[in-house]
Design an enzyme around this catalytic site. Structure first.
Site, PDB file in Angstrom:
ATOM      1  CB  THR A 140      -0.966   3.699  11.759  1.00 34.61           C
ATOM      2  OG1 THR A 140       0.161   4.469  11.175  1.00 34.61           O
ATOM      3  CG2 THR A 140       0.011   3.266  12.707  1.00 34.61           C
ATOM      4  CB  CYS A 160      -3.134   8.658   9.467  1.00 35.10           C
ATOM      5  SG  CYS A 160      -2.597  10.488   8.383  1.00 35.10           S
ATOM      6  CB  CYS A 161       0.933   5.625   8.787  1.00 35.18           C
ATOM      7  SG  CYS A 161       1.976   6.628   9.349  1.00 35.18           S
ATOM      8  CB  SER A 162      -1.622   2.208   5.437  1.00 33.72           C
ATOM      9  OG  SER A 162      -0.663   1.575   6.572  1.00 33.72           O
ATOM     10  CB  VAL A 172       3.832   5.789   3.620  1.00 31.08           C
ATOM     11  CG1 VAL A 172       5.228   5.372   2.136  1.00 31.08           C
ATOM     12  CG2 VAL A 172       4.869   6.521   5.051  1.00 31.08           C
TER      13      VAL A 172
END
Length: 173
Positions: free
Chosen positions: A56, A58-60, A64
């Site tokens: 996703t 934001c996560c990428s 993270v």
């Protein structure tokens, strides 16, 4: 004991600092490689990061990668391992870890059936944003020593990046 990152409504869904990590199996790389999260954390200082979904935006891009780049800082504070979990299959988590160059820094573990997420009480319906009817994980970061949660930050809306970001958790160690 109350969590460090409390939700705006004052309710925290049952999992608190001072609780032991649940005896739940996650998967690394393939469905055959089981990792018991409570055994993984036994006798260690561990960071566990939970995200709504692999790959996703934001996560990428915003979440993270900060834990990956801060790996050395965590190690200098005595952290033995950093783990990222998501309600995805192990193949997706392995591919995402490779895409993020997480190898040797952050272990990417799949909570395929959501057992870990449910045990923490951190499931959320992301149907509107991820197009899936299954529950996903709210965004959180956690610090555990010998399997006992010492710091826990959960995003109030389940997906923003505020209290659970790496720099906040790092400043608390």
């Amino acid at each position: 004991m109350q969590p460090d990152g409390i939700l705006k409504d004052g309710h925290f869904y049952g999992f608190w600092c001072g609780d032991k990590l649940p005896n739940v199996y996650l998967h690394e790389n393939t469905p055959d490689s089981k990792v018991n999260i409570s055994e993984l954390a036994a006798g260690k200082k561990v960071i566990i990061v939970g995200v709504p979904g692999a790959f996703t935006p934001c996560c990428s891009k915003d979440y993270v990668p900060d834990f990956i780049s801060d790996c050395g800082k965590y190690k200098s504070k005595g952290v033995d391992e950093i783990v990222c979990i998501s309600v995805n299959d192990p193949y997706v988590m392995a591919a995402w870890g490779k895409d993020l160059n997480a190898g040797g820094k952050v272990r990417m573990l799949a909570d395929g059936n959501g057992a870990f997420t449910k045990a923490l009480g951190l499931e959320k319906d992301f149907t509107d944003t991820l197009g899936t009817s299954s529950s996903r994980c709210k965004r959180f970061s956690m610090y555990a020593e010998d399997g006992v949660v010492k710091k826990l930050f959960v995003e109030p809306d389940g997906h923003s990046v505020t209290c659970s970001k790496s720099e906040n958790l790092l400043s608390q160690l």
